[in-house]
Structure formats: C-alpha cells, structure tokens
Design an enzyme around this catalytic site. Sequence first.
Site, PDB file in Angstrom:
ATOM      1  N   ASP A 135       6.449  20.934  76.043  1.00 49.61           N
ATOM      2  CA  ASP A 135       6.333  19.784  75.155  1.00 49.61           C
ATOM      3  C   ASP A 135       6.094  20.306  73.740  1.00 49.61           C
ATOM      4  OD1 ASP A 135       5.920  16.875  74.791  1.00 49.61           O
ATOM      5  OD2 ASP A 135       5.256  16.954  76.874  1.00 49.61           O
TER       6      ASP A 135
ATOM      7  N   ASP B  75       8.156  15.624  71.360  1.00 51.23           N
ATOM      8  CA  ASP B  75       7.287  14.454  71.382  1.00 51.23           C
ATOM      9  C   ASP B  75       7.448  13.635  70.100  1.00 51.23           C
ATOM     10  OD1 ASP B  75       4.805  13.206  72.687  1.00 51.23           O
ATOM     11  OD2 ASP B  75       4.114  13.543  70.636  1.00 51.23           O
TER      12      ASP B  75
ATOM     13  N   GLU C 170      11.921  12.572  72.498  1.00 47.56           N
ATOM     14  CA  GLU C 170      11.342  11.262  72.829  1.00 47.56           C
ATOM     15  C   GLU C 170      11.654  10.331  71.657  1.00 47.56           C
ATOM     16  OE1 GLU C 170       7.069   9.275  74.049  1.00 47.56           O
ATOM     17  OE2 GLU C 170       7.224  10.638  72.355  1.00 47.56           O
TER      18      GLU C 170
ATOM     19  N   HIS D 106       4.394  10.019  82.147  1.00 48.13           N
ATOM     20  CA  HIS D 106       2.934   9.903  82.048  1.00 48.13           C
ATOM     21  C   HIS D 106       2.486   8.773  81.127  1.00 48.13           C
ATOM     22  CE1 HIS D 106       4.292  12.070  78.594  1.00 48.13           C
ATOM     23  NE2 HIS D 106       3.123  11.904  78.021  1.00 48.13           N
ATOM     24  N   ASP D 107       3.435   8.075  80.508  1.00 49.05           N
ATOM     25  CA  ASP D 107       3.072   7.000  79.581  1.00 49.05           C
ATOM     26  C   ASP D 107       3.345   5.610  80.142  1.00 49.05           C
ATOM     27  OD1 ASP D 107       2.250   8.715  77.535  1.00 49.05           O
ATOM     28  OD2 ASP D 107       4.273   8.885  76.710  1.00 49.05           O
TER      29      ASP D 107
HETATM   30  C1  NOJ Z   1       4.164  10.521  73.335  1.00 48.33           C
HETATM   31  C2  NOJ Z   1       3.484  11.170  74.492  1.00 48.33           C
HETATM   32  O1  NOJ Z   1       4.318  11.068  75.614  1.00 48.33           O
HETATM   33  C3  NOJ Z   1       2.175  10.461  74.656  1.00 48.33           C
HETATM   34  O2  NOJ Z   1       1.529  10.786  75.852  1.00 48.33           O
HETATM   35  C4  NOJ Z   1       1.331  10.758  73.463  1.00 48.33           C
HETATM   36  O3  NOJ Z   1       0.144  10.014  73.545  1.00 48.33           O
HETATM   37  C5  NOJ Z   1       2.051  10.406  72.160  1.00 48.33           C
HETATM   38  N1  NOJ Z   1       3.418  10.790  72.147  1.00 48.33           N
HETATM   39  C6  NOJ Z   1       1.373  11.075  70.988  1.00 48.33           C
HETATM   40  O4  NOJ Z   1       1.643  12.443  70.992  1.00 48.33           O
END
Ligand code: NOJ
Length: 558
Positions: free
Chosen positions: A104, A205, A262, A329-330
């Site tokens: 990441d 990210d 992302e 994970h989000d």
């Molecule tokens: C996206 C990540 O997937 C998430 O888990 C994170 O909180 C935010 N970006 C900030 O880095």
Amino acid sequence: MSNHPPAQKSWWKEVVVYQVYLRSFLDSNGDGIGDIPGLISKLDYLKDLGIDVIWISPMYKSPQDDNGYDISDYQDVHSQFGSMRDFDQLLIEIHARGMKLIIDLVINHTSDEHAWFVESRQSKESPKRDWYIWRDPKDNREPNNWESIFGGSAWRFDEHTKQYFMHVFSARQPDLNWENLDMREAVYKMIHWWMDKGIDGFRLDAISHMRKEPGLGDMPNPDKLPYVSSFDKHMNVPGILDYVYDLCDKTFNKRDVFTVGEANGVSSADVGQWVGDGRLNMVIQFEYLSLWSSDPQNRIDLAKLKDVFTRWQAALEHQGWNALFVENHDITRVVSKWGDTEKFWRESATAIAAMYFLMQGAPFIYQGQEIGMTNTVFNGFEDFDDVSAKNYFKKRRTENASDAVIIKELAPISRDNARTPMQWSTASQAGFTTGKPWLKVNPNYLQINVEAQDEDPDSVLNFYRRLTRLRRENPVFVYGHFELQLREHAQVLAYTRDNSTSRALVISNLTGRSASCDIGEALMSGANLVLGNMKSLEQTKAETKLELAPYETRVYLR
Ligand code: NOJ
C-alpha cells in the site's frame, strides 16, 4: 464466438489478487496483532487458494491512528508487524512460491509524526513548510468550511505557529502538498527504494485526493452547517491527472510493476484517462461502492449493479483493466450486505463470488471473503476501533444520541465489520492469536472458519479454489469479451465471456427466491456446466429454460 478484437495481454491482467489486512490476519507472537511472520506461515494456504499477487495493508512505522494509513516512516516496518528483516523474508518466501507482493502506498498524506511534518511544523520558515498545506485562520476560525472524510473540520490549528494544516482524513494525517516539487521528488525517491528492493507493485491509497481545488474556497452552505462535506473540492479535481502522470513517468513506468489506484470520484467516463499505457494499470472504483452506502437496508439494487458493471467492463476492455472486488477493509462483508447470513449463507456467498469473479479484470479477494465471513456484533463503544467510527460517536453524543442508537446506526456500515480477525479454526480466538485480539473475534467463528471448510467439497472455500482454477485454466475468463445478458431480469445477473474459440456463460440468481430464466438456444447450444454451487450437480446438459434455486449460480463453457 467473438468478433471483438481481443484485449492485449499483460501478466498483471491474468492475476488473482488477495488482500491481507495484516493486523487481522494471523498473530505469531501472542500480542493480539497480526504480523508478517503470521502471514509467512500462511503463504501455502494462499498459494493453494490460487493466489498470484498478495496486497498487504500498510506495514510501515506508524502511530496507528488509522491502522497504519498514517505513516511516520516510509522506509521502516512497524514493530507490531515485525521487522524489515521479516519483510525481506516475506518477499523471498512469496517469490519462492511464484507469487508477487504489492504494498500500500499512502502518499496523499503522512502521519503527523513523520519527520517531514515534524520539520514542517517547526516554523513558517521551515524548508519543509510548503510540503504540507498550511493556512492562516480566517475570521478567527478554520480557513474554510470543508469537512474531513472522517468527520469534523478538515483543518487542525497548530498553536506553535498559529496556522492551520489541512487533513482530508484524520487530524493525525496531514495532507501532503503535491504542488511542491521537492516533496514529490522525496516521495519518488522512496518509491524507487521499494522497487529496488524487488517488490512487484503498489496499491495507491486515496490517489484521487492528491489535488485540492485552487483557492481552497468554501463549500456552499445553505444549511449553515459547521462543516460541509467537501469531496467536490479535493476529489478528482481538474489537474489531478498531471500529478498522476508525473508520478507514473518518474517511477512506475521505469519498471514492470503493477499499480492499482484507489480512485474515489473517478467515473467510467473518465477512467480511460487514469489507466492504460504509461498510466495506472487499474483503479478501485467507487461508482459501484456507492451502492454500499445508498441502501442501509442492505438490499441489492440489481438494476444499478448491472448498469455500473457493464459500463466499467466496456470502458476498460482495451484501456487498462478492471479491479474486480466485492470486499475490502473499508466496506462491510458482502454476504451480510447482499447475501443471506442465515438460511442461504453458503449459497449466497458462492453466488456473489461467481458473479463478480468471472468478469473481465483482475479479481481481488479480501481476507475471510473466501470463507464467507460476515459482519460482526457490536455491543458497546468499546467494540469499535475505527477512527471514523469513534469520531461518529463523538459527534452523535454531542447531539444527545444514546449509545444504543449510535450502535444501531453504525453496526451495518462500520468498517470494523471487515476488520475482525481472520477465522482460522474453532480454537480459542478463532486460532488468530494466543493473546487478546486487538478487535473482538466475530462470535460466529465456531461455524465459519478455514479448518471446517478445508476438506468440505461444498464449502465456500473450495468454491473459491475452483473459481481460481477455472480462470487459470481457461483464458476466456481472463481476456474474453464481456456481454451482459438478461438485462431486464429482476433476480438474475448473467453475462457471457467470448474469445475466438470459447464462450463462457455465468448465471447467478442473486435473490433468496427461486428464479426462472430463458437463456435461449444460441447461447446454450454445446455448453457444458463447469461450475455450480448446488450440492447435486445433475444437469450437466444445457437446457435453455432454467429454474434456479435461491442464490444458485452456474457457469457454462463451450
Ligand atoms: C483509504 C484506505 O483504504 C482507508 O482505510 C484509509 O482510512 C484512507 N484511505 C486514508 O488513508
């Protein structure tokens, strides 16, 4: 079969990716936190699952305000996860098994403990002052009314120099200023350092947030809110692509690495500018993720789902590639979101699996998805860990909401649902740790765990194993042209994949009711059933009129 020109071949188009959320994967030393040696001990499990690329969530040194997405040293490993020596060993072990490792890359922001920020904070004259986004107060308050994605203002006041710094995420994640070329050079140098180490790529990210709208003007605020959701001002704003192209040119394009960005706010209409030759390989799209937030009742909106998938499939066939995913994970667990955690748990977990996995793109599996892990149970404030959940509690408590109400609101949407420890066995703490896990294990681990599914031919786990094998053995599932079928069907999502020699047909009933559909002679003739999720797979011969059981999925090939 297909008259469509085939998509160009690349190694990263053929892979299956597995996302490891390190702190919840496997704890090797009993401190309750998953770690790199724990991951190393499960590499054979991942190889056996048919994984080609492992993506690990941030393992860098970090105060862990946002579970490692707040990095204080890009070139060190957080001690809870192990050491740099462990990391090097992980890379060796992954490569020895013919797999690849991507890490990441969090470069929209750092931790407030990163040496760059510590120096930037020291004085207005600091050579690194401009590496972050600092502004004077406006009318004795924040420079603008932007709200942070994690709640509250997107600015924090710094007593020492009497200025505010911007943080689009948590207050301990100050945003880097991508207009500053020295800062960019330092980030590029760090990326080269990792590539020199031999890693195989990056998940970038929050990449679409790197540029903020010039002027940093207020959001319109007709409701006179203290802070206003401000995505429009810092997400995919014009000019962002100059940053992305510069980043690619100076780093990834010089090597053969895999990149997945992302990309919140990037639509199927503009994704062609983000991915492709000399750009990113693929992006994690949010158009589809918006379906997660749009219905708190967790009902699947099949018409919208078909629409989004079809548009993204068409947009990326000859330009870049799709990242196919249903979990990370989000977001919450997909079987809780769109499946059935009671009566049709196994059927729905496997139907959803076949539905997304065999589209065109690189399928991503999030840890635990392959055994059908579900959302968890929250009994109190202490059951939540996520910084955004805690901010939400704070805000709702000031509005006099009771904890019981707040928990009811958060439970179906909290990111902590996906972060509970991996369920390996029926041993204490699901075999995740011999200590006290950092986040409570989902109580259903006694029923849902790897050990119970390993040998069961009908398990979710073995279904995923069959899926990866099917895709590996039949190139039509990688490069074949995608075409949606039965567009108007209210229960069934069906599509074909075609190349010059084969045609695959994937049909999934995504409801808990049986469904009839007529596939038609043209698609069915000569097709053989090669995968299904019902226990008795008698009908290997292709019929055109199908009666599908609740959450039944079938894959035909000819
Ligand atoms: C996206 C990540 O997937 C998430 O888990 C994170 O909180 C935010 N970006 C900030 O880095």
